[in-house]
Scaffold this motif. Sequence first.
Motif, PDB file in Angstrom:
ATOM      1  N   ALA A 210      34.027  54.367  75.956  1.00  0.00           N
ATOM      2  CA  ALA A 210      35.240  53.616  76.293  1.00  0.00           C
ATOM      3  C   ALA A 210      35.239  53.298  77.778  1.00  0.00           C
ATOM      4  CB  ALA A 210      36.465  54.445  75.930  1.00  0.00           C
ATOM      5  N   ASP A 211      36.006  52.268  78.133  1.00  0.00           N
ATOM      6  CA  ASP A 211      36.215  51.952  79.548  1.00  0.00           C
ATOM      7  C   ASP A 211      34.923  51.567  80.282  1.00  0.00           C
ATOM      8  OD1 ASP A 211      38.448  51.605  81.056  1.00  0.00           O
ATOM      9  OD2 ASP A 211      38.293  53.527  82.097  1.00  0.00           O
ATOM     10  N   ILE A 212      34.048  50.844  79.583  1.00  0.00           N
ATOM     11  CA  ILE A 212      32.802  50.379  80.212  1.00  0.00           C
ATOM     12  C   ILE A 212      33.117  49.117  81.013  1.00  0.00           C
ATOM     13  CG2 ILE A 212      30.443  49.553  79.776  1.00  0.00           C
ATOM     14  CD1 ILE A 212      30.744  50.789  76.943  1.00  0.00           C
ATOM     15  N   GLU A 213      32.685  49.095  82.248  1.00  0.00           N
ATOM     16  CA  GLU A 213      32.891  47.875  83.052  1.00  0.00           C
ATOM     17  C   GLU A 213      31.886  46.838  82.612  1.00  0.00           C
ATOM     18  OE1 GLU A 213      33.074  48.230  87.282  1.00  0.00           O
ATOM     19  OE2 GLU A 213      34.008  50.195  87.062  1.00  0.00           O
ATOM     20  N   LEU A 214      32.372  45.668  82.243  1.00  0.00           N
ATOM     21  CA  LEU A 214      31.440  44.672  81.714  1.00  0.00           C
ATOM     22  C   LEU A 214      31.866  43.247  82.104  1.00  0.00           C
ATOM     23  CD1 LEU A 214      28.888  44.960  79.838  1.00  0.00           C
ATOM     24  CD2 LEU A 214      30.324  43.966  78.067  1.00  0.00           C
ATOM     25  N   PRO A 215      31.336  42.758  83.215  1.00  0.00           N
ATOM     26  CA  PRO A 215      31.568  41.339  83.519  1.00  0.00           C
ATOM     27  C   PRO A 215      30.749  40.496  82.553  1.00  0.00           C
ATOM     28  CG  PRO A 215      30.629  42.524  85.409  1.00  0.00           C
ATOM     29  CD  PRO A 215      30.485  43.410  84.204  1.00  0.00           C
ATOM     30  N   PHE A 216      31.311  39.395  82.071  1.00  0.00           N
ATOM     31  CA  PHE A 216      30.503  38.481  81.253  1.00  0.00           C
ATOM     32  C   PHE A 216      31.073  37.076  81.303  1.00  0.00           C
ATOM     33  CE2 PHE A 216      33.146  40.825  77.972  1.00  0.00           C
ATOM     34  CZ  PHE A 216      33.990  39.776  77.620  1.00  0.00           C
ATOM     35  N   ILE A 217      30.308  36.164  80.735  1.00  0.00           N
ATOM     36  CA  ILE A 217      30.767  34.774  80.671  1.00  0.00           C
ATOM     37  C   ILE A 217      31.368  34.563  79.291  1.00  0.00           C
ATOM     38  CG2 ILE A 217      30.072  32.348  80.797  1.00  0.00           C
ATOM     39  CD1 ILE A 217      27.699  33.294  82.551  1.00  0.00           C
ATOM     40  N   PHE A 218      32.631  34.174  79.276  1.00  0.00           N
ATOM     41  CA  PHE A 218      33.353  34.044  78.011  1.00  0.00           C
ATOM     42  C   PHE A 218      33.435  32.579  77.601  1.00  0.00           C
ATOM     43  CE2 PHE A 218      37.501  33.700  75.734  1.00  0.00           C
ATOM     44  CZ  PHE A 218      37.118  34.417  74.612  1.00  0.00           C
ATOM     45  N   GLU A 219      33.219  32.344  76.313  1.00  0.00           N
ATOM     46  CA  GLU A 219      33.295  30.972  75.783  1.00  0.00           C
ATOM     47  C   GLU A 219      34.409  30.869  74.746  1.00  0.00           C
ATOM     48  OE1 GLU A 219      28.823  29.162  75.794  1.00  0.00           O
ATOM     49  OE2 GLU A 219      29.428  30.311  74.047  1.00  0.00           O
ATOM     50  N   SER A 220      35.164  29.794  74.841  1.00  0.00           N
ATOM     51  CA  SER A 220      36.182  29.531  73.831  1.00  0.00           C
ATOM     52  C   SER A 220      36.404  28.023  73.772  1.00  0.00           C
ATOM     53  CB  SER A 220      37.481  30.260  74.213  1.00  0.00           C
ATOM     54  OG  SER A 220      38.453  30.111  73.226  1.00  0.00           O
ATOM     55  N   ARG A 221      36.778  27.534  72.607  1.00  0.00           N
ATOM     56  CA  ARG A 221      36.887  26.086  72.386  1.00  0.00           C
ATOM     57  C   ARG A 221      37.808  25.418  73.431  1.00  0.00           C
ATOM     58  NH1 ARG A 221      39.003  24.380  66.634  1.00  0.00           N
ATOM     59  NH2 ARG A 221      37.036  25.359  66.029  1.00  0.00           N
ATOM     60  N   ASP A 222      37.376  24.275  73.920  1.00  0.00           N
ATOM     61  CA  ASP A 222      38.120  23.468  74.888  1.00  0.00           C
ATOM     62  C   ASP A 222      38.309  24.124  76.256  1.00  0.00           C
ATOM     63  OD1 ASP A 222      38.371  21.438  73.032  1.00  0.00           O
ATOM     64  OD2 ASP A 222      40.251  22.230  72.233  1.00  0.00           O
ATOM     65  N   LEU A 223      37.557  25.188  76.525  1.00  0.00           N
ATOM     66  CA  LEU A 223      37.615  25.808  77.852  1.00  0.00           C
ATOM     67  C   LEU A 223      36.215  25.810  78.436  1.00  0.00           C
ATOM     68  CD1 LEU A 223      39.772  29.027  77.275  1.00  0.00           C
ATOM     69  CD2 LEU A 223      40.493  26.876  78.331  1.00  0.00           C
TER      70      LEU A 223
END
Length: 306
Positions: free
Chosen positions: A26-39
Amino acid sequence: MQSNMPDIADTAPALQSGKLDWVGMADIELPFIFESRDLAAINVNAKARAFVNLHKEDAKGIHMSRLFLALDTLSTEQQVNPLTIAQALDTFISSHEGLSDQAKIEFKFELPLRRKSLLSGKAGWKSYPLTIEAKIDRGVLSFELSLDVTYSSTCPCSAALARQLIQQAFAEKFSGQTLNHEHVLNWLGSTDGIVATPHSQRSIANVKVKLASNITEFDILSLIDTLEGELKTPVQAAVKREDEQEFARLNGQNLMFCEDAARKIKAVLEDAQYADYWLQINHYESLHAHDAVAIAVKGIDGGYQP
Ligand SMILES: Nc1nc2c(ncn2[C@@H]2O[C@H](COP(=O)(O)OP(=O)(O)OP(=O)(O)O)[C@@H](O)[C@H]2O)c(=O)[nH]1
């Protein structure tokens, strides 16, 4: 190098045998690139939880590093969407052959979105707390989204009581007089004219929806737009005076108890045909030191509980 080292997870006896529902981190630091429709794909700083079940009763433990490294691949080599999350879940299971047949990932982060002002044509950032939970249970994939939408709610009861005071003030001020248009207009524009204002409060809708297992993309923007469009008074980012006045008008024209907000949100979630949903409306009262709360679920067998 590794082969000369003791491997406790693989070789040591369990202190006590038995199955475990979830084991992981739990509580793992995780930067990432997030994808979602129209963004546009966006960098976010998530806190992650990663789990598998441990159904092998005498196994000492799971291999935490395998889960951690699968998440790291997601963070550094991929963009996060339903397909890559499903791949990570598959890796969780395939790297725990004989130990696990269920896997779960939870990402919690703030999604910053550009939001337009009501009238002035300005825009500003507004962050939405978002949690994505994805699970594989004996081959069946499922996704769940939890989202908070913050808005303003003006109390209909307080509005009615304020109107009554305004009527009484009018009756006192102008009793027995022939009304003069300009005089009344000026009086209405004074604090004597609008002698009382209803209270409103910052309010938060917590919404959880179950998504179809075959989705290929998230669609967070449309969910947020739908919820805010229904509530009509979401908190604003950029605000000039014309925006503030429009906000006052929208508050006055959308008076609501927490029950009203809950029914509105329930209706749009029904229309959107989510497999399941859960909602909690919180009106952080300014009249009381306690809050007004309403909760609703879709009400399907085995689904979310209120
Ligand atoms: N299972 C388990 N591992 C833990 C726990 N706390 C810390 N760890 C550590 O997680 C680390 C990673 O474990 P593994 O994934 O088995 O590491 P590894 O043996 O180098 O990796 P593999 O060769 O892939 O098995 C180990 O160093 C454990 O000490 C715990 O409560 N349970």
